[in-house]
Design an enzyme around this catalytic site. Structure first.
Site, mmCIF file in Angstrom:
data_model
loop_
_atom_site.group_PDB
_atom_site.id
_atom_site.type_symbol
_atom_site.label_atom_id
_atom_site.label_comp_id
_atom_site.label_asym_id
_atom_site.label_seq_id
_atom_site.Cartn_x
_atom_site.Cartn_y
_atom_site.Cartn_z
ATOM 1 N N GLU A 202 78.634 76.894 86.291
ATOM 2 C CA GLU A 202 79.566 76.850 85.167
ATOM 3 C C GLU A 202 81.011 76.921 85.640
ATOM 4 O O GLU A 202 81.893 76.252 85.088
ATOM 5 C CB GLU A 202 79.272 77.992 84.190
ATOM 6 C CG GLU A 202 77.904 77.925 83.519
ATOM 7 C CD GLU A 202 77.793 76.793 82.499
ATOM 8 O OE1 GLU A 202 78.794 76.079 82.275
ATOM 9 O OE2 GLU A 202 76.704 76.630 81.937
ATOM 10 N N ARG A 206 83.651 73.713 84.978
ATOM 11 C CA ARG A 206 84.711 74.011 84.012
ATOM 12 C C ARG A 206 86.018 74.425 84.702
ATOM 13 O O ARG A 206 87.055 73.793 84.514
ATOM 14 C CB ARG A 206 84.258 75.117 83.058
ATOM 15 C CG ARG A 206 82.968 74.809 82.305
ATOM 16 C CD ARG A 206 82.690 75.850 81.238
ATOM 17 N NE ARG A 206 81.293 75.818 80.790
ATOM 18 C CZ ARG A 206 80.882 76.217 79.596
ATOM 19 N NH1 ARG A 206 81.752 76.678 78.713
ATOM 20 N NH2 ARG A 206 79.596 76.176 79.263
ATOM 21 N N ASP A 347 68.988 68.119 83.745
ATOM 22 C CA ASP A 347 69.794 66.997 83.257
ATOM 23 C C ASP A 347 70.878 66.505 84.212
ATOM 24 O O ASP A 347 70.885 65.349 84.641
ATOM 25 C CB ASP A 347 70.408 67.350 81.900
ATOM 26 C CG ASP A 347 71.093 68.716 81.865
ATOM 27 O OD1 ASP A 347 71.136 69.398 82.908
ATOM 28 O OD2 ASP A 347 71.601 69.102 80.787
ATOM 29 N N GLU A 516 76.554 65.772 73.970
ATOM 30 C CA GLU A 516 75.812 64.706 74.630
ATOM 31 C C GLU A 516 75.677 63.437 73.788
ATOM 32 O O GLU A 516 75.786 62.318 74.302
ATOM 33 C CB GLU A 516 74.432 65.210 75.043
ATOM 34 C CG GLU A 516 74.437 66.228 76.155
ATOM 35 C CD GLU A 516 74.799 67.627 75.693
ATOM 36 O OE1 GLU A 516 75.180 68.457 76.546
ATOM 37 O OE2 GLU A 516 74.714 67.887 74.466
#
Length: 665
Positions: A202, A206, A347, A516
Site C-alpha cells: 500500500e 500510494r 489482481d 476498477e
C-alpha cells in the site's frame, strides 16, 4: 407400436436427464467443462468486434458485431432505473426521447465538457472535506469530520496530487506542496503515531506512486520546478526507505511489512515467509520510475526480480499463478498454492505483467510471454457465463482452486469454477483493452473463448456494468455470486435486484466506491470511441452523487447497496480521489490528456510516462545523479546503507536540506 413407444420414451428420458443434469450443474455454478467441450455446452458463438471510428452522442450507431440481446443491459430498465431513477439511454443516442432526466435532472446531460465539470466539482467536494477535517492525516472520516491513521504518510495528500492537477485545482496543489516542503517528515510522523510496521504494497502504490506521478506531471513546466522538486524529494525519501523490504533477500520477494523509521523489515528471524502475489508482485512500475528519476538503476532491480520470480514460480498452471506463496529463505525456493484469483490477492500481479512490459519499452519478452499465457489460462479455466450470449447472458472472470485447475489441465476433465466475482476483478476489461491499444493479442483461436482481446474485454465490461445497473442504489457491491441459467433470463426478473444474473453474498454488500469498473470504461472508451462507455461511466457517477455524497462534505462508503435510503460508514478511501474520480475525469477529457500510447498507470492510477515518449524526454533534465560509491545489494539494503542513500539525494534537493537530519539512523 409398443417397441416404437418404448424407444421414444427412452430417448425423451435421456434428453430430460441431460437437461436436468446440466441445469443443476450450472445453477450451482459451478462446474465448467474444459475448453474442448465449451462449444457443445454453450450456445452462441461470439463474433469479433472490430475497432470502430470514434462515436459521439450525435453519431452513435449500435454495433452489429454483438448479438442484439447484449444490448438489453443498456436498454433495459433494471433495479437502478426503477428505484433510483438512473436509467441508461437507449440507442440512437441523438434521440432526445431516449433519455430520462431522473430525480437529479442529469440523465439527459450528454456533453463531455459538462460532465467533466461535474466530476471536477466532485474532486473539489472530496478534497475540501479532507482539507478541512483531516489535513496531514491518512484518510478522511467524513461523517464525524475526523481522520483515520493507518500508514502515517498523509496518504490522501500523496495519493491525490496528480488528480488535483488534472482537475485544474492549482491553488490546492500549491498548498499541499507548501505543506510537504515545510512540515512533512515521514520519520517524525511515524514516531508520533507509534507506528512500527506498515504495508509495503500500500505504501508503494500510494505514497511512492503518488509523488512520482505528481513529479512527472509537473517536471516539464519550467514555472513549477519548485513543486516538482518537492514531490520528487518526497518520492525519493519514501522509495529508499521501502527498499528495506529486501534486506533478507536482495533478489527475492519483498517483505509484506516494513518499518520506515528503523529502515528494517518486520521479520526478526530467518525461516519461511508468506504472502500473496498481488502485494509482492506490484512494485516494479514504481521502482523502475524511481530508478529513472534518480539515475540509479540499482533501485529497480529487486522489484523487477520479484515480478519475474513469481512468474517462474512452481505451481503456475496454464499461465495462472496461485495467489498465495511461501518462501524458504534457506534456499530461496518460492512455493505457490491456493486460489487463482483476479480479485483480491492476485489482481495487480497479472496487471503488472503487461504494464511492466510496456514500461521496459516492450523489451522484456519474458513478461509479455507470462501475460499472454495468463490470459490464455483465463480463457481456458476462469470464464463463466450466466447464459449463452444469444440469450443475453453475462460473462465474468471467476475463481478456482489451483489444484483443481492443474488436475483438469492434466486430464481434460471438468472442474468446479467458483462463480464469486469481486469488483476488484473488473480491471480485466481495461487490461485487455490496453493490450489491444498496444497491438497485443492473446486469443489463440482453437476454442470458443478465443475471441479477440477487445471483444472479450467488451463482454466482460457488460458483466461488470450490470453489477451497477441491477442494484437499487446503482452502486456495485464488493462481490456477488453469478448464476447459471441455461434458458436465459425471464422478463419478470429484469427489474429485480441482480436481474436474475447474480445473487448477493452474506458479506460484500457494501460499496467502498472502488475504481476498477470506471478504469475499464475509460480504457475502452479510448480503445473503441463508443459513446456508451462514457454514458455508463456518467450513470455510475450519478449514483455516487445521489447515494454517497454527504451534505457536510466528502463521500462515504455505502453500507448496503440494496437498501434505500442508504446508510453510510464513516470512511472515505484515499483511492476514491486518487483512482475513481481520476478515471472519471479522464473518461470525459480530451484524448490528448495522458494518451495511453505515451503513459502507463500504476495500480493506484498514478501515471508514469513511457520511456522515449515526448514527455519523458522533456523531464530528463530534472533527473538526479546516482551515488557512485554505494552498493545497496552488497550491503543487503542495510539501514546504514539506506540512510546514506537518503542523505545523498537530499543533498541534490535543496528544498529538503532543512530536514536532512530527520531520518532515522
Amino acid at each position: 407400436m409398443n417397441l416404437q413407444w418404448v424407444v421414444c420414451s427412452l430417448v425423451l428420458s435421456v434428453c430430460l436427464f441431460t437437461y436436468v443434469w446440466f441445469s443443476a450443474r450450472y445453477a450451482t455454478g459451478a462446474d465448467i467443462a474444459p475448453a474442448s467441450q465449451m462449444t457443445q455446452l454453450r450456445a452462441g458463438a461470439i463474433a469479433a468486434v472490430p475497432r470502430r471510428p470514434r462515436e459521439d452522442a450525435t453519431t452513435y450507431q449500435k454495433s452489429e458485431s454483438f448479438p442484439v440481446s447484449l444490448e438489453r443491459i443498456s436498454a433495459g430498465r433494471g433495479a437502478r432505473c426503477e428505484q433510483s431513477g438512473i436509467c441508461d439511454r437507449a440507442p440512437p443516442l441523438d434521440d432526445p426521447q431516449n433519455c430520462q432526466p431522473g430525480p437529479d435532472g442529469l440523465g439527459c446531460l450528454v456533453a463531455a465538457e459538462a460532465r467533466l465539470a461535474a466530476v471536477k466539482k466532485a474532486v473539489s467536494w472530496s478534497w475540501g472535506a479532507y482539507e478541512r477535517c483531516a489535513w496531514g492525516h491518512d484518510e478522511l472520516q467524513p461523517l464525524s469530520c475526523s481522520s483515520r491513521e493507518w500508514m502515517g504518510a498523509a496518504c490522501t495528500i500523496l495519493d491525490s496530487l496528480d488528480t488535483l492537477l488534472l482537475a485544474d485545482m492549482h491553488q490546492e496543489v500549491a498548498r499541499a506542496i507548501k505543506w510537504l516542503h515545510s512540515d512533512y517528515d515521514l520519520s517524525k510522523q511515524h514516531r508520533s503515531l507509534g507506528l512500527h510496521g506498515v504495508s509495503f504494497f500500500e505504501t508503494t502504490i500510494r505514497a511512492l506512486g503518488g509523488p512520482l506521478a505528481a513529479h512527472a506531471l509537473l517536471a516539464a513546466d519550467e514555472s513549477r520546478q519548485h513543486e516538482a522538486r518537492t514531490a520528487l524529494a518526497v518520492a525519493v525519501d519514501v522509495g529508499i526507505r521501502l527498499l528495506s523490504a529486501w534486506q533478507r533477500d536482495a533478489d527475492g520477494l519483498p517483505a509484506p511489512q516494513v518499518n520506515l523509521v528503523a529502515l528494517t523489515d518486520e521479520y526478526g528471524v530467518r525461516g519461511s515467509q508468506g504472502g500473496n502475489i498481488a502485494e509482492a508482485g506490484t512494485c516494479a512500475l514504481e521502482f523502475t520510475q524511481l530508478s529513472r528519476v534518480t539515475g540509479w538503476a540499482e533501485v529497480a532491480k529487486p522489484a523487477e526480480s520479484a515480478l519475474r520470480a513469481i512468474a517462474a514460480a512452481p505451481g503456475t498452471v496454464s499461465g495462472l499463478t496461485p495467489a498465495q506463496f511461501s518462501v524458504n529463505h534457506t534456499d530461496g525456493t518460492i512455493y505457490t498454492a491456493g486460489l487463482i484469483s483476479f480479485g483480491a490477492y492476485g489482481d495487480s500481479y497479472f496487471e503488472y505483467l503487461l504494464k511492466q512490459y510496456l514500461f521496459t519499452g516492450k523489451t522484456d519478452q519474458a513478461l509479455l510471454d507470462a501475460y499472454k499465457a495468463a490470459m490464455h489460462g483465463v480463457r481456458l479455466w476462469l470464464l463463466g457465463e450466466t447464459s449463452a450470449a444469444s440469450l443475453g447472458g453475462l460473462m465474468y472472470v471467476g475463481l478456482s482452486d489451483s489444484q483443481a485447475v492443474g488436475a483438469a489441465a492434466a486430464s481434460q476433465r471438468a472442474f468446479k469454477l467458483s462463480t464469486t466475482v469481486e469488483h476488484l476483478a473488473c480491471f480485466m476489461p481495461g487490461l485487455l483493452a490496453l493490450g489491444h491499444i498496444h497491438g497485443i493479442e492473446t486469443g489463440r483461436g482453437e476454442f470458443e473463448h478465443s475471441l479477440p482481446d477487445l471483444a472479450l474485454a467488451e463482454r466482460l465490461m457488460s458483466g461488470c456494468y450490470a453489477m451497477y445497473t441491477m442494484v437499487p442504489t446503482g452502486l456495485s457491491p464488493d462481490s456477488v455470486d453469478f448464476v447459471w441459467r441455461p434458458a436465459g433470463m425471464q422478463t419478470a426478473q429484469q427489474n429485480e435486484t441482480g436481474g436474475g444474473h447474480f445473487t448477493f453474498r452474506t458479506s460484500g454488500t457494501d460499496s467502498v466506491l472502488r475504481p476498477e469498473t470506471v478504469e475499464s470504461l475509460f480504457v475502452l472508451w479510448r480503445a473503441t470511441g463508443k459513446q456508451k462507455y462514457r454514458d455508463w461511466g456518467w450513470n455510475i457517477f450519478r449514483a455516487f452523487e445521489m447515494h454517497a455524497r454527504l451534505a457536510g462534505g466528502g463521500y462515504a462508503t455505502v453500507a448496503d447497496v440494496r437498501e434505500l435510503p442508504t446508510q453510510h460508514t464513516d470512511h472515505m478511501e484515499s483511492f476514491f480521489i486518487a483512482e475513481t474520480l481520476k478515471y472519471l475525469l479522464l473518461l470525459f477529457s480530451d484524448e490528448s490528456v495522458l494518451p495511453l500510447d505515451e503513459w502507463v498507470f500504476n495500480t493506484e492510477a498514478h501515471p508514469f510516462p513511457l520511456p522515449g515518449s515526448g514527455h519523458e524526454m522533456e523531464m530528463r533534465s530534472t533527473y538526479l545523479r546516482a551515488p557512485t560509491d554505494l552498493d545497496l545489494r552488497a550491503q543487503r539494503h542495510s539501514p546504514v546503507a539506506l540512510q546514506q542513500a537518503i542523505d545523498h539525494f537530499k543533498a541534490q534537493l535543496p528544498t529538503q536540506k532543512a530536514r536532512a537530519g530527520s531520518a532515522a539512523g
